[in-house]
Design a protein around this motif. Structure first.
Motif, mmCIF file in Angstrom:
data_model
loop_
_atom_site.group_PDB
_atom_site.id
_atom_site.type_symbol
_atom_site.label_atom_id
_atom_site.label_comp_id
_atom_site.label_asym_id
_atom_site.label_seq_id
_atom_site.Cartn_x
_atom_site.Cartn_y
_atom_site.Cartn_z
ATOM 1 N N TYR A 26 0.834 -1.193 0.000
ATOM 2 C CA TYR A 26 0.000 0.000 0.000
ATOM 3 C C TYR A 26 0.874 1.251 0.000
ATOM 4 O O TYR A 26 0.563 2.240 -0.667
ATOM 5 C CB TYR A 26 -0.898 -0.025 1.240
ATOM 6 N N VAL A 27 1.978 1.182 0.739
ATOM 7 C CA VAL A 27 2.978 2.251 0.780
ATOM 8 C C VAL A 27 4.354 1.605 0.760
ATOM 9 O O VAL A 27 4.592 0.647 1.506
ATOM 10 C CB VAL A 27 2.852 3.121 2.050
ATOM 11 N N PRO A 85 -7.514 9.910 -11.939
ATOM 12 C CA PRO A 85 -6.137 10.354 -11.695
ATOM 13 C C PRO A 85 -6.005 11.066 -10.365
ATOM 14 O O PRO A 85 -6.867 11.866 -10.008
ATOM 15 C CB PRO A 85 -5.855 11.312 -12.862
ATOM 16 N N PRO A 86 -4.955 10.758 -9.582
ATOM 17 C CA PRO A 86 -4.729 11.479 -8.335
ATOM 18 C C PRO A 86 -4.551 12.964 -8.606
ATOM 19 O O PRO A 86 -4.270 13.371 -9.741
ATOM 20 C CB PRO A 86 -3.438 10.853 -7.796
ATOM 21 N N PRO A 87 -4.736 13.802 -7.598
ATOM 22 C CA PRO A 87 -4.608 15.251 -7.774
ATOM 23 C C PRO A 87 -3.275 15.631 -8.409
ATOM 24 O O PRO A 87 -2.214 15.163 -8.000
ATOM 25 C CB PRO A 87 -4.701 15.793 -6.348
ATOM 26 N N ARG A 92 -6.320 1.898 -9.333
ATOM 27 C CA ARG A 92 -5.775 1.791 -10.693
ATOM 28 C C ARG A 92 -5.316 0.367 -10.994
ATOM 29 O O ARG A 92 -5.370 -0.089 -12.130
ATOM 30 C CB ARG A 92 -4.614 2.760 -10.864
ATOM 31 N N ALA A 93 -4.884 -0.342 -9.965
ATOM 32 C CA ALA A 93 -4.417 -1.718 -10.155
ATOM 33 C C ALA A 93 -5.565 -2.713 -10.227
ATOM 34 O O ALA A 93 -5.588 -3.587 -11.094
ATOM 35 C CB ALA A 93 -3.469 -2.103 -9.029
ATOM 36 N N ASP A 113 -4.734 5.447 -2.053
ATOM 37 C CA ASP A 113 -5.906 4.655 -2.417
ATOM 38 C C ASP A 113 -6.132 4.645 -3.927
ATOM 39 O O ASP A 113 -6.554 3.632 -4.495
ATOM 40 C CB ASP A 113 -7.146 5.201 -1.706
ATOM 41 N N ALA A 114 -5.842 5.776 -4.574
ATOM 42 C CA ALA A 114 -6.035 5.857 -6.022
ATOM 43 C C ALA A 114 -5.138 4.878 -6.766
ATOM 44 O O ALA A 114 -5.557 4.282 -7.765
ATOM 45 C CB ALA A 114 -5.770 7.282 -6.504
#
Length: 226
Positions: free
Chosen positions: A176-177, A217-219, A208-209, A203-204
Motif C-alpha cells: 500500500y505504501v 487520476p490522483p490530484p 488503478r491496479a 488509495d487511487a
C-alpha cells in the motif's frame, strides 16, 4: 547502528515496518511485509533472507513467537542477528543475538515491536513503542514514521542517519505504501514529507491496479500516466 519498528493497525488490519540507519539503502535489506500475514525486520550484520523466511512461516500459520523460534534455531549465525516480527493478529516477537553490539534494545507493545543496535540509548525502542501506541486512530504509516522520529529524539545513533524506509501492506499482494530515502541529511523528516505527499494518492493507486475502469487520476496527475 539501526533502529526500527514493526506495527499493525487493529482498525484496518494493515501491517508494516519503518527503519532508519546511517548506511545506504536500508529499505532494500531490512524491512519486509506481506498483506494478511505479517511484517519482519532483520538488522545488525543483516541477512535479508531472514525476512521472507519469517513471513513464509507466518503464512503457514505460525505465530510470531513460533516463527521467531524456528528462524533463530535454523540460522547458523544467529548471534549476529537482530530480528523483530509481527503477525496478522498483532502478536510480536524480538531477538537480539549475543554479538549484537551495544547500546542495543528491544521493546514490545500493543500491536508493535521495536529493536535497535549501536545507538546512544537502550531506551530508544521503548520510546518508539510509546509513540506508536499514543495515537491508534492515525494511519499506520504515520504512526510508524512518528515512531522513527521518537527514536531519533530519544538519542538516535552515534552518527547521523542517512537512509530510512517505510512499508505498509493492506489487502493486495503489492504494498500500500513503499517509500525510501537514501543519502539524505535528514531522512526521517524526508520520509515524513514523502508520506504526507503520497497519502492523498495511496488509495487511487490501488484502484488503478484492481479496478482501472473506475480509476480517477490522483490530484495533479495527468490522465493516462503511471
Amino acid at each position: 547502528m539501526t533502529f526500527s519498528l514493526v506495527g499493525r493497525c487493529a482498525r484496518t488490519g494493515q501491517l508494516g515496518a519503518a527503519v532508519t540507519t546511517s548506511s545506504l539503502a536500508v529499505g532494500s535489506r531490512c524491512s519486509f511485509a506481506r498483506a494478511g500475514v505479517g511484517a519482519a525486520l532483520t538488522q545488525h550484520r543483516t541477512d535479508p533472507r531472514l525476512g521472507p523466511c519469517a513471513l513464509d512461516l507466518l503464512a503457514r500459520g505460525f505465530s510470531a513467537a513460533e516463527a521467531m523460534k524456528t528462524i533463530v534455531a535454523e540460522t547458523p549465525y544467529r548471534d549476529w542477528r537482530q530480528l523483530a516480527l509481527i503477525d496478522a493478529a498483532g502478536r510480536t516477537a524480538v531477538f537480539s543475538g549475543a554479538h549484537v553490539r551495544a547500546e542495543r534494545g528491544e521493546a514490545q507493545g500493543r500491536d508493535c515491536a521495536a529493536i535497535a543496535n549501536i545507538v546512544r540509548s537502550a531506551t530508544i525502542p521503548q520510546a518508539m513503542v510509546e509513540s506508536f501506541e499514543r495515537a491508534p486512530d492515525r494511519p499506520l504509516a504515520q504512526r510508524l514514521v512518528e515512531a522513527l522520529a521518537a527514536g531519533e529524539e530519544a538519542g538516535g545513533e552515534f552518527v547521523p542517519v542517512t537512509s530510512a524506509a517505510l512499508i505498509v501492506v493492506d489487502r493486495e499482494s503489492f504494498p500500500y505504501v513503499d517509500l525510501r530515502v537514501d543519502d539524505h541529511a535528514t531522512p526521517i523528516a524526508e520520509l515524513a514529507r514523502l508520506w504526507s505527499a503520497y497519502r492523498p494518492e495511496a488509495d487511487a493507486y490501488v484502484v488503478r491496479a484492481v479496478d482501472p475502469e473506475r480509476a480517477v487520476p490522483p490530484p495533479g496527475m495527468v490522465a493516462g500516466k503511471v
